[in-house]
Design a protein around this motif. Structure first.
Motif, PDB file in Angstrom:
ATOM      1  N   GLU A 178       0.301  -1.614   0.209  1.00  0.00           N
ATOM      2  CA  GLU A 178       0.040  -0.002  -0.353  1.00  0.00           C
ATOM      3  C   GLU A 178       0.869   0.916   0.022  1.00  0.00           C
ATOM      4  N   ARG A 179       2.194   1.348   0.516  1.00  0.00           N
ATOM      5  CA  ARG A 179       3.104   1.945   0.392  1.00  0.00           C
ATOM      6  C   ARG A 179       3.122   2.991  -0.915  1.00  0.00           C
ATOM      7  N   LEU A 180       3.678   2.128  -1.748  1.00  0.00           N
ATOM      8  CA  LEU A 180       3.598   2.596  -3.323  1.00  0.00           C
ATOM      9  C   LEU A 180       2.845   3.719  -3.893  1.00  0.00           C
ATOM     10  N   SER A 181       0.912   3.212  -3.410  1.00  0.00           N
ATOM     11  CA  SER A 181       0.562   4.536  -3.981  1.00  0.00           C
ATOM     12  C   SER A 181      -0.384   5.875  -3.080  1.00  0.00           C
ATOM     13  N   TYR A 182       0.889   5.729  -1.898  1.00  0.00           N
ATOM     14  CA  TYR A 182       0.579   6.277  -1.214  1.00  0.00           C
ATOM     15  C   TYR A 182       1.802   7.160  -1.051  1.00  0.00           C
ATOM     16  N   MET A 183       2.934   6.986  -1.218  1.00  0.00           N
ATOM     17  CA  MET A 183       3.931   7.639  -1.514  1.00  0.00           C
ATOM     18  C   MET A 183       4.009   8.764  -3.575  1.00  0.00           C
ATOM     19  N   VAL A 184       3.474   8.321  -4.019  1.00  0.00           N
ATOM     20  CA  VAL A 184       2.941   8.483  -5.234  1.00  0.00           C
ATOM     21  C   VAL A 184       2.106   9.621  -5.355  1.00  0.00           C
ATOM     22  N   THR A 185       0.910   9.066  -4.236  1.00  0.00           N
ATOM     23  CA  THR A 185      -0.578  10.529  -3.954  1.00  0.00           C
ATOM     24  C   THR A 185       0.374  11.349  -3.862  1.00  0.00           C
ATOM     25  N   LEU A 186       1.599  10.990  -2.514  1.00  0.00           N
ATOM     26  CA  LEU A 186       2.225  12.571  -1.819  1.00  0.00           C
ATOM     27  C   LEU A 186       3.114  13.579  -3.024  1.00  0.00           C
ATOM     28  N   LEU A 187       3.663  12.013  -3.392  1.00  0.00           N
ATOM     29  CA  LEU A 187       4.391  13.526  -4.903  1.00  0.00           C
ATOM     30  C   LEU A 187       3.718  14.459  -5.649  1.00  0.00           C
ATOM     31  N   LEU A 188       2.787  13.740  -6.275  1.00  0.00           N
ATOM     32  CA  LEU A 188       1.662  14.431  -7.212  1.00  0.00           C
ATOM     33  C   LEU A 188       1.183  15.425  -6.574  1.00  0.00           C
ATOM     34  N   ALA A 189       0.502  15.511  -4.815  1.00  0.00           N
ATOM     35  CA  ALA A 189       0.011  16.273  -4.387  1.00  0.00           C
ATOM     36  C   ALA A 189       1.315  17.470  -3.901  1.00  0.00           C
ATOM     37  N   TYR A 190       2.341  17.612  -3.642  1.00  0.00           N
ATOM     38  CA  TYR A 190       3.826  18.170  -3.641  1.00  0.00           C
ATOM     39  C   TYR A 190       3.842  18.472  -5.016  1.00  0.00           C
ATOM     40  N   LEU A 191       3.841  18.306  -5.854  1.00  0.00           N
ATOM     41  CA  LEU A 191       4.184  18.854  -6.863  1.00  0.00           C
ATOM     42  C   LEU A 191       2.949  19.805  -7.603  1.00  0.00           C
ATOM     43  N   VAL A 192       1.877  19.635  -6.980  1.00  0.00           N
ATOM     44  CA  VAL A 192       0.947  21.171  -7.580  1.00  0.00           C
ATOM     45  C   VAL A 192       1.022  21.871  -6.648  1.00  0.00           C
ATOM     46  N   PHE A 193       1.408  21.614  -5.119  1.00  0.00           N
ATOM     47  CA  PHE A 193       1.854  22.947  -3.976  1.00  0.00           C
ATOM     48  C   PHE A 193       3.040  23.529  -4.424  1.00  0.00           C
ATOM     49  N   TYR A 194       3.942  22.333  -5.134  1.00  0.00           N
ATOM     50  CA  TYR A 194       5.450  23.315  -5.774  1.00  0.00           C
ATOM     51  C   TYR A 194       4.523  24.404  -7.186  1.00  0.00           C
ATOM     52  N   SER A 195       4.249  23.681  -7.600  1.00  0.00           N
ATOM     53  CA  SER A 195       3.955  24.350  -8.633  1.00  0.00           C
ATOM     54  C   SER A 195       3.131  26.285  -8.624  1.00  0.00           C
ATOM     55  N   SER A 196       2.279  26.204  -7.625  1.00  0.00           N
ATOM     56  CA  SER A 196       1.828  26.776  -7.120  1.00  0.00           C
ATOM     57  C   SER A 196       2.744  27.644  -6.293  1.00  0.00           C
ATOM     58  N   LEU A 197       3.591  26.773  -5.683  1.00  0.00           N
ATOM     59  CA  LEU A 197       4.671  27.324  -4.448  1.00  0.00           C
ATOM     60  C   LEU A 197       5.701  28.742  -5.319  1.00  0.00           C
TER      61      LEU A 197
END
Length: 333
Positions: A178-197
């Motif tokens: 279950e960790r792989l899907s969790y990390m991919v979701t976390l990475l994608l969420a941070y990419l969205v956060f980083y683009s707005s940052l």
């Protein structure tokens, strides 16, 4: 930077004085174009807006002339953003009288009223004014010191990034499947956060904020963490029996480079009878590898934050002077 100033100017002109016995009044209000007034030019300004295009001039019987100007100045100010969002900057406004010489006009300046704040996130901590001597043209300089409180940035950027680091480290508690899907979701969420940052951080300064490098390094750490999760998850996969087919057998098994004619190192050539046995030996090794990666990643996170705090405390960057700011050298504030 936009500043609203109220300039109270006064000077004496003996030619405008009168005797109260001849003219029974003490003051007179006339249009400012009727008498001489100093012409001021703000060097750092790119736009000056007057609240009153034709202000009145007050004349006193002793020859004193008073002129009050209310104006909004939009000026260039090179902020010291290296420690953003708790930065402090000095902005200057230089008022020149280009139509006069120093022998003809001399400024005696003072600050009577100080505005305590400009916006909710900035505070004015000091206002100083000086009139240097021995210059070709008379002028005076107003220095405004502003301090960023950083409340909005701390709530919108610092707190989410701290939550991201904690969530990333807590990901090791999740099972590998279950960790792989969790990390991919976390990475994608941070990419969205980083683009707005990237769009929200200020960049128009000779000293870029250290916070921008901090979030870029966080992105690289999170990417490394995702790659590590993919590698470990592949090792514990039940279908990953390449080592078994290449000679991995039991506790005393060895990996050989020479195989029988009827076997190959491809998973599809095996009969699957030893899959569960091979997986049982791979899982403890993968768990140890996962634990090793955890300590490596934790060490990287701690080392990065220690180095970042050291750079934050020691690194100094002085913003460049505005164009034509050589006259500011030597002024004792």
């Amino acid at each position: 930077m936009s500043v609203v100033l109220l300039l109270n100017q006064s000077w004496y002109n003996k030619e405008l004085a009168w005797d109260e016995e001849d003219f029974p009044f003490t003051t007179m209000i006339i249009p400012w174009g009727s008498v001489w007034t100093p012409t001021l030019t703000v060097e750092e300004a790119y736009e000056v807006t007057w609240s009153n295009e034709s202000p009145d001039v007050i004349l006193h019987k002793d020859g004193k002339v008073e002129l009050q100007l209310t104006l909004r100045i939009d000026s260039n100010c090179n902020f010291d953003l290296i420690h953003y969002p708790i930065d402090s900057s000095d902005c200057t406004l230089s008022f020149f009288s280009l139509a006069s010489k120093e022998s003809e006009l001399e400024f005696k300046v003072s600050v009577k009223n100080k505005i305590l704040n400009v916006k909710r996130e900035y505070l004015i901590t000091g206002v100083n004014i000086r009139s240097p001597k021995n210059m070709e043209q008379p002028y005076f300089v107003v220095k405004i010191t502003i301090q960023n409180t950083g409340v909005r940035i701390i709530l919108s950027l610092i707190v989410p990034s701290t939550a991201l680091i904690v969530s990333d480290l807590c990901g090791f508690l999740i099972p590998l499947k279950e960790r792989l899907s969790y990390m991919v979701t976390l990475l994608l969420a941070y990419l969205v956060f980083y683009s707005s940052l990237v769009g929200s951080l200020p960049g128009s300064s000779s000293c870029s904020p250290l916070l921008s490098y901090y979030y870029t390094c966080l992105l690289m750490l999170l990417f490394f963490r995702t790659i590590q999760t993919i590698v470990v998850a592949k090792l514990v996969s039940d279908n990953f029996n390449l080592w078994q087919n290449c000679g991995f057998r039991g506790e005393n098994a060895t990996i050989t480079t020479r195989l029988p004619k009827d076997q190959s190192c491809h998973p599809e050539d095996s009969d699957g009878s030893d899959t569960n046995e091979g997986s049982s030996h791979l899982k403890p090794a993968s768990a140890a590898l996962d634990k090793l990666f955890f300590f490596i990643y934790l060490g990287l996170v701690v080392t990065f934050h220690v180095l970042f705090l050291a750079v934050w405390a020691l690194w100094q960057c002085k913003s460049e002077k505005p164009p034509g700011g050589d006259h500011l050298d030597g002024i004792q504030w």
